[in-house]
Design a protein around this motif. Structure first.
Motif, PDB file in Angstrom:
ATOM      1  N   ARG A 187       0.831  -1.210   0.000  1.00 47.19           N
ATOM      2  CA  ARG A 187       0.000   0.000   0.000  1.00 47.19           C
ATOM      3  C   ARG A 187       0.864   1.257   0.000  1.00 47.19           C
ATOM      4  NH1 ARG A 187      -5.415  -0.432   1.057  1.00 47.19           N
ATOM      5  NH2 ARG A 187      -6.169  -2.447   1.829  1.00 47.19           N
ATOM      6  N   ALA A 188       0.412   2.264  -0.718  1.00 45.93           N
ATOM      7  CA  ALA A 188       1.053   3.573  -0.634  1.00 45.93           C
ATOM      8  C   ALA A 188       0.631   4.220   0.689  1.00 45.93           C
ATOM      9  CB  ALA A 188       0.641   4.439  -1.816  1.00 45.93           C
ATOM     10  N   PRO A 189       1.540   4.843   1.410  1.00 42.10           N
ATOM     11  CA  PRO A 189       1.214   5.355   2.751  1.00 42.10           C
ATOM     12  C   PRO A 189       0.211   6.503   2.754  1.00 42.10           C
ATOM     13  CG  PRO A 189       3.394   6.089   2.074  1.00 42.10           C
ATOM     14  CD  PRO A 189       2.944   5.087   1.045  1.00 42.10           C
ATOM     15  N   ASP A 190       0.069   7.208   1.641  1.00 38.85           N
ATOM     16  CA  ASP A 190      -0.795   8.380   1.614  1.00 38.85           C
ATOM     17  C   ASP A 190      -2.135   8.131   0.928  1.00 38.85           C
ATOM     18  OD1 ASP A 190       0.349   7.937  -0.825  1.00 38.85           O
ATOM     19  OD2 ASP A 190       0.672  10.056  -1.306  1.00 38.85           O
ATOM     20  N   SER A 191      -2.472   6.852   0.672  1.00 34.35           N
ATOM     21  CA  SER A 191      -3.706   6.560  -0.058  1.00 34.35           C
ATOM     22  C   SER A 191      -4.247   5.202   0.337  1.00 34.35           C
ATOM     23  CB  SER A 191      -3.454   6.603  -1.572  1.00 34.35           C
ATOM     24  OG  SER A 191      -4.593   6.167  -2.288  1.00 34.35           O
ATOM     25  N   PHE A 192      -5.569   5.117   0.468  1.00 34.84           N
ATOM     26  CA  PHE A 192      -6.219   3.840   0.745  1.00 34.84           C
ATOM     27  C   PHE A 192      -6.287   2.989  -0.512  1.00 34.84           C
ATOM     28  CE2 PHE A 192     -10.085   1.204   0.951  1.00 34.84           C
ATOM     29  CZ  PHE A 192      -9.786   0.450   2.073  1.00 34.84           C
ATOM     30  N   ILE A 193      -6.321   3.637  -1.673  1.00 29.28           N
ATOM     31  CA  ILE A 193      -6.497   2.942  -2.942  1.00 29.28           C
ATOM     32  C   ILE A 193      -5.171   2.589  -3.601  1.00 29.28           C
ATOM     33  CG2 ILE A 193      -7.452   3.146  -5.276  1.00 29.28           C
ATOM     34  CD1 ILE A 193      -9.564   5.028  -4.127  1.00 29.28           C
ATOM     35  N   SER A 226       1.222 -13.636  -9.840  1.00 27.80           N
ATOM     36  CA  SER A 226       0.724 -13.366  -8.490  1.00 27.80           C
ATOM     37  C   SER A 226      -0.481 -12.453  -8.672  1.00 27.80           C
ATOM     38  CB  SER A 226       1.807 -12.714  -7.612  1.00 27.80           C
ATOM     39  OG  SER A 226       2.329 -11.556  -8.236  1.00 27.80           O
ATOM     40  N   GLY A 227      -1.217 -12.223  -7.601  1.00 27.92           N
ATOM     41  CA  GLY A 227      -2.472 -11.494  -7.769  1.00 27.92           C
ATOM     42  C   GLY A 227      -2.609 -10.291  -6.864  1.00 27.92           C
ATOM     43  N   ARG A 228      -1.692  -9.348  -6.962  1.00 26.97           N
ATOM     44  CA  ARG A 228      -1.750  -8.156  -6.119  1.00 26.97           C
ATOM     45  C   ARG A 228      -2.666  -7.096  -6.728  1.00 26.97           C
ATOM     46  NH1 ARG A 228      -0.115 -11.561  -2.655  1.00 26.97           N
ATOM     47  NH2 ARG A 228       2.046 -12.249  -2.952  1.00 26.97           N
ATOM     48  N   THR A 229      -3.249  -6.272  -5.864  1.00 26.49           N
ATOM     49  CA  THR A 229      -4.086  -5.164  -6.317  1.00 26.49           C
ATOM     50  C   THR A 229      -3.273  -4.215  -7.190  1.00 26.49           C
ATOM     51  OG1 THR A 229      -5.452  -5.299  -4.321  1.00 26.49           O
ATOM     52  CG2 THR A 229      -5.498  -3.222  -5.547  1.00 26.49           C
ATOM     53  N   HIS A 230      -3.818  -3.878  -8.360  1.00 29.25           N
ATOM     54  CA  HIS A 230      -3.196  -2.944  -9.305  1.00 29.25           C
ATOM     55  C   HIS A 230      -1.820  -3.430  -9.788  1.00 29.25           C
ATOM     56  CE1 HIS A 230      -5.664   0.678  -7.533  1.00 29.25           C
ATOM     57  NE2 HIS A 230      -6.434  -0.291  -7.995  1.00 29.25           N
ATOM     58  N   GLN A 231      -1.587  -4.731  -9.765  1.00 32.36           N
ATOM     59  CA  GLN A 231      -0.234  -5.240 -10.007  1.00 32.36           C
ATOM     60  C   GLN A 231       0.351  -4.779 -11.342  1.00 32.36           C
ATOM     61  OE1 GLN A 231       0.558  -9.363  -9.028  1.00 32.36           O
ATOM     62  NE2 GLN A 231       1.906  -9.601 -10.807  1.00 32.36           N
TER      63      GLN A 231
END
Length: 304
Positions: A187-193, A226-231
């Motif tokens: 995760r990026a520290p400044d965003s939930f998305i 692999s199946g990461r979000t926004h990979q």
């Protein structure tokens, strides 16, 4: 629903061992035992610990699945690519969310699939979505039509045996015809998305092949390992080639593409109920096809 197998084993085994070998999970066995299902051996009810000696016919009867009233029904149409008793494959258009979320109306793909089930008169209206796409990514989404089928796909996803192929248009010229992107994603520290490449992220592996080189762009075929979000979006952005139209990851704007240029065009998985591999394709949507056609360079590299 009924699922039947023939026991060809030469050594004695418990019924639950045979069922486990065919992908039946412990949670599903509990539902069968406590919520109205049954296990039959040669048409006679038995417990899961019943011993098999060889040559028997084993049947599992799953209990009815009660629909989730919290999932609304949408009558908006879906584009069915493939359907059988166990699975439904849908070609999702860009701009449609896969599942409901906060502030999203009941028009997501899951809502539409529930409406489709109701229109078809299916007894089971439980929506088991097994693969998902970002809202502005188009292409194939797989639904299981019952709990057992869902657990089979979950196992394949965890084992990375399912094959998902995407087509993307990225910024700039990629010179290598084939390559790998293997940076960890978190995760990026400044965003939930937003996600980012980070040493503290989860291992992530993306493979790509160059399909065509356009003017200041490259068309790539991509396979996820692999199946990461926004990979795909994160890996190509980190490599200096963000997807065209992907504002979240600083992709270049193009008047022909109002979303990230990404499409899930192929999905392959093993169907144990038919004992064969199923492969489905989703054709390129008009916006992506138009982008490639309009921006193509004179030199054609390779067909899709």
């Amino acid at each position: 629903m009924k699922f039947t197998w023939h026991n060809d084993a030469q050594e004695p085994m418990k019924v639950k061992t045979l069922l486990t070998q065919h992908g039946v999970t412990r949670s599903l066995l509990k539902k069968v035992k406590f919520h109205g299902g049954a296990i039959l051996v040669d048409h006679q009810p038995v417990l899961a610990i019943h011993m098999l000696t060889g040559g028997e016919t084993v049947t599992m009867v799953t209990p009815p699945e009660i629909g989730n009233d919290h999932l609304g029904v949408s009558t908006l149409p879906i584009n069915v690519v493939y359907e059988d008793r166990d699975y439904l494959v849908v070609n999702k258009p860009a701009g449609v969310a896969s599942v409901p979320a906060h502030a999203l109306p009941d028009t997501t793909l899951a809502n539409r699939v529930k409406g489709y089930y109701r229109q078809q008169g299916y007894a089971n209206e439980v929506v088991h979505i097994t693969t998902r796409l970002d809202r502005d990514t188009s292409g194939i989404v797989l639904f299981a039509k019952h709990h057992f089928a869902h657990s089979i796909i979950d196992h394949q996803l965890k084992a990375h045996s399912m094959r998902k192929i995407y087509l993307a248009v990225v910024a700039g010229r990629i010179d290598a015809d084939h390559g790998w992107l293997d940076s960890p994603i978190g995760r990026a520290p400044d965003s939930f998305i937003k996600r980012m490449v980070t040493p503290t992220g989860k291992p992530s592996l993306t493979e790509y092949w160059v399909v065509k080189r356009l003017t200041n762009m490259t068309v790539v075929r991509v396979q996820l390992h692999s199946g990461r979000t926004h990979q795909i979006r994160v890996h190509f952005a980190a490599a200096g080639h963000p997807l065209v139209g992907d504002a979240l990851y600083a992709g270049p704007a193009d008047p022909l593409m109002t979303r990230q240029a990404l499409h899930c065009m192929q999905l392959s998985f093993f169907d144990p109920f038919q004992e064969r591999w199923l492969t489905n394709f989703a054709p390129l949507p008009a916006d992506l096809a138009n982008l490639i056609k309009t921006r193509q360079a004179a030199n054609f590299e390779r067909p899709f």
